[in-house]
Design a protein around this motif. Sequence first.
Motif, PDB file in Angstrom:
ATOM      1  N   MET A   1       0.873  -1.160  -0.170  1.00 13.88           N
ATOM      2  CA  MET A   1       0.013   0.112  -0.030  1.00 13.88           C
ATOM      3  C   MET A   1       0.893   1.308  -0.176  1.00 13.88           C
ATOM      4  SD  MET A   1      -2.938   1.073   2.718  1.00 13.88           S
ATOM      5  CE  MET A   1      -1.806   1.341   4.228  1.00 13.88           C
ATOM      6  N   LEU A   2       1.849   1.395   0.867  1.00 12.12           N
ATOM      7  CA  LEU A   2       2.734   2.503   0.788  1.00 12.12           C
ATOM      8  C   LEU A   2       3.545   2.511  -0.371  1.00 12.12           C
ATOM      9  CD1 LEU A   2       4.229   2.180   4.586  1.00 12.12           C
ATOM     10  CD2 LEU A   2       2.555   3.746   3.625  1.00 12.12           C
ATOM     11  N   ARG A   3       4.048   1.370  -1.037  1.00  9.29           N
ATOM     12  CA  ARG A   3       4.686   1.593  -2.445  1.00  9.29           C
ATOM     13  C   ARG A   3       3.790   2.185  -3.530  1.00  9.29           C
ATOM     14  NH1 ARG A   3       7.943  -3.238  -5.621  1.00  9.29           N
ATOM     15  NH2 ARG A   3       5.704  -4.136  -5.617  1.00  9.29           N
ATOM     16  N   VAL A   4       2.526   1.583  -3.560  1.00  8.09           N
ATOM     17  CA  VAL A   4       1.663   2.229  -4.702  1.00  8.09           C
ATOM     18  C   VAL A   4       1.426   3.746  -4.277  1.00  8.09           C
ATOM     19  CG1 VAL A   4      -0.830   2.333  -5.375  1.00  8.09           C
ATOM     20  CG2 VAL A   4       0.451  -0.026  -4.722  1.00  8.09           C
ATOM     21  N   LEU A   5       1.278   4.274  -2.991  1.00  5.89           N
ATOM     22  CA  LEU A   5       1.076   5.683  -2.925  1.00  5.89           C
ATOM     23  C   LEU A   5       2.548   6.304  -3.323  1.00  5.89           C
ATOM     24  CD1 LEU A   5      -0.554   5.688   0.671  1.00  5.89           C
ATOM     25  CD2 LEU A   5      -1.592   6.391  -1.686  1.00  5.89           C
ATOM     26  N   ALA A   6       3.562   5.872  -2.956  1.00  2.23           N
ATOM     27  CA  ALA A   6       4.860   6.473  -3.092  1.00  2.23           C
ATOM     28  C   ALA A   6       5.420   6.630  -4.730  1.00  2.23           C
ATOM     29  CB  ALA A   6       6.112   5.713  -2.173  1.00  2.23           C
ATOM     30  N   ILE A   7       4.835   5.588  -5.291  1.00  3.38           N
ATOM     31  CA  ILE A   7       5.163   5.496  -7.139  1.00  3.38           C
ATOM     32  C   ILE A   7       3.931   6.580  -7.547  1.00  3.38           C
ATOM     33  CG2 ILE A   7       5.272   4.062  -8.909  1.00  3.38           C
ATOM     34  CD1 ILE A   7       6.495   1.975  -7.281  1.00  3.38           C
ATOM     35  N   ALA A   8       2.656   6.232  -7.250  1.00  2.00           N
ATOM     36  CA  ALA A   8       1.855   7.002  -7.967  1.00  2.00           C
ATOM     37  C   ALA A   8       1.438   8.509  -7.836  1.00  2.00           C
ATOM     38  CB  ALA A   8       0.482   6.235  -7.806  1.00  2.00           C
ATOM     39  N   LEU A   9       1.486   8.666  -6.591  1.00  2.00           N
ATOM     40  CA  LEU A   9       1.489  10.147  -6.000  1.00  2.00           C
ATOM     41  C   LEU A   9       2.336  11.218  -7.078  1.00  2.00           C
ATOM     42  CD1 LEU A   9       0.453  10.288  -2.142  1.00  2.00           C
ATOM     43  CD2 LEU A   9      -1.257  10.491  -4.157  1.00  2.00           C
ATOM     44  N   PRO A  10       3.468  11.004  -6.956  1.00  2.00           N
ATOM     45  CA  PRO A  10       4.469  11.850  -7.617  1.00  2.00           C
ATOM     46  C   PRO A  10       4.052  12.093  -8.956  1.00  2.00           C
ATOM     47  CG  PRO A  10       5.634  10.509  -6.012  1.00  2.00           C
ATOM     48  CD  PRO A  10       4.315   9.787  -6.236  1.00  2.00           C
ATOM     49  N   SER A  11       3.756  10.771  -9.647  1.00  2.00           N
ATOM     50  CA  SER A  11       3.379  11.049 -11.248  1.00  2.00           C
ATOM     51  C   SER A  11       2.168  11.702 -11.275  1.00  2.00           C
ATOM     52  CB  SER A  11       3.308   9.618 -11.479  1.00  2.00           C
ATOM     53  OG  SER A  11       4.249   8.902 -11.347  1.00  2.00           O
ATOM     54  N   VAL A  12       1.089  11.680 -10.554  1.00  2.00           N
ATOM     55  CA  VAL A  12      -0.131  12.349 -10.804  1.00  2.00           C
ATOM     56  C   VAL A  12       0.001  13.763 -10.254  1.00  2.00           C
ATOM     57  CG1 VAL A  12      -2.510  12.602 -10.080  1.00  2.00           C
ATOM     58  CG2 VAL A  12      -1.423  10.457 -10.073  1.00  2.00           C
ATOM     59  N   VAL A  13       0.621  13.984  -9.399  1.00  2.00           N
ATOM     60  CA  VAL A  13       0.973  15.623  -9.069  1.00  2.00           C
ATOM     61  C   VAL A  13       1.875  16.395  -9.981  1.00  2.00           C
ATOM     62  CG1 VAL A  13       1.652  17.130  -7.192  1.00  2.00           C
ATOM     63  CG2 VAL A  13       0.393  15.107  -6.513  1.00  2.00           C
ATOM     64  N   LEU A  14       2.898  15.637 -10.320  1.00  2.00           N
ATOM     65  CA  LEU A  14       3.596  16.370 -10.971  1.00  2.00           C
ATOM     66  C   LEU A  14       3.141  16.564 -12.654  1.00  2.00           C
ATOM     67  CD1 LEU A  14       7.087  14.875 -10.181  1.00  2.00           C
ATOM     68  CD2 LEU A  14       6.386  17.077  -9.825  1.00  2.00           C
ATOM     69  N   PHE A  15       2.200  15.629 -13.099  1.00  2.00           N
ATOM     70  CA  PHE A  15       1.942  15.738 -14.646  1.00  2.00           C
ATOM     71  C   PHE A  15       0.671  16.534 -14.467  1.00  2.00           C
ATOM     72  CE2 PHE A  15       5.267  12.854 -15.153  1.00  2.00           C
ATOM     73  CZ  PHE A  15       5.624  12.877 -16.569  1.00  2.00           C
ATOM     74  N   ILE A  16       0.043  17.014 -13.330  1.00  2.00           N
ATOM     75  CA  ILE A  16      -1.181  17.813 -13.561  1.00  2.00           C
ATOM     76  C   ILE A  16      -0.602  19.117 -14.126  1.00  2.00           C
ATOM     77  CG2 ILE A  16      -2.578  19.415 -12.001  1.00  2.00           C
ATOM     78  CD1 ILE A  16      -2.746  17.139  -9.947  1.00  2.00           C
ATOM     79  N   THR A  17       0.265  19.694 -13.946  1.00  2.00           N
ATOM     80  CA  THR A  17       0.913  20.803 -14.515  1.00  2.00           C
ATOM     81  C   THR A  17       1.750  20.837 -16.064  1.00  2.00           C
ATOM     82  OG1 THR A  17       2.946  20.640 -13.203  1.00  2.00           O
ATOM     83  CG2 THR A  17       1.331  21.909 -12.152  1.00  2.00           C
TER      84      THR A  17
END
Length: 262
Positions: free
Chosen positions: A111-127
């Motif tokens: 669960m922690l690994r999914v959050l640590a990998i997916a969140l940066p990709s989503v947040v960074l590519f919003i912009t």
Amino acid sequence: MTVLDSHARTGGLAQINPVAKLGVSALVAIPLILTLDPVSASTALVLECVLFLFAGIGWREFWVRTWPVWLAAPLTGLTIALYGETSGTVYVDWFVLRISDGSLALALATMLRVLAIALPSVVLFITVDPTDLADGLAQIVRLPARFVLGALAGLRMVGLFIDDWRALELARRARGVADRGRIRRFFGMAFALLVLSIRRGAKLATAMEARGFGAPVARTWARESRFGWREWMLLAVGAAISALAIAAAVVTGAWNFILGPS
């Protein structure tokens, strides 16, 4: 579309080249893919949360954009907890379900690994603006122009899917066939959308070829894609996050290299 115009942003990460954002996502993800332990993932996640403060997005938009990740991570952990490798004390043993110390630890790490990998990709590519990303991939990474332009054109078409789906739904409703058999209607509309997308893609490919986008010559670009000190600094931050996460896991003895001997 889920990709917004980066020039409308004012945050520190908004004006950074999308290639750097792609690179930092890879720098963070690769070490976490190679290990499965809660220490490295939690360390990376905490450091990423600090980075998110400079992304230039509000908290409301943050939760709206990332809620699928927050939903998928616990569901993934739940699946691992119920069906993961059994070790230590067994708490539940019923039919194919078996919850133990080992499966719970593995579920937490996953669960922690999914959050640590997916969140940066989503947040960074919003912009990220798709055109800026295409410029960077072609001018900095030196990917083939034909591939980059084709991918950009396809990405631009994604935003039309929702409009097409609504148009198909209204058309079926006008014909009086929209209120019966929802499952059958869904598959029928999905097939119609697939046919429509193929036809539109064929027309777009023909139009691009007619305008010389497929010509085997060196292309010029309307906007120069720059890669300066801010991009290198972002990459350095990503490398530091990965290094600290790995160091924390090694020091605590939690490092679990998944490609090593079992």
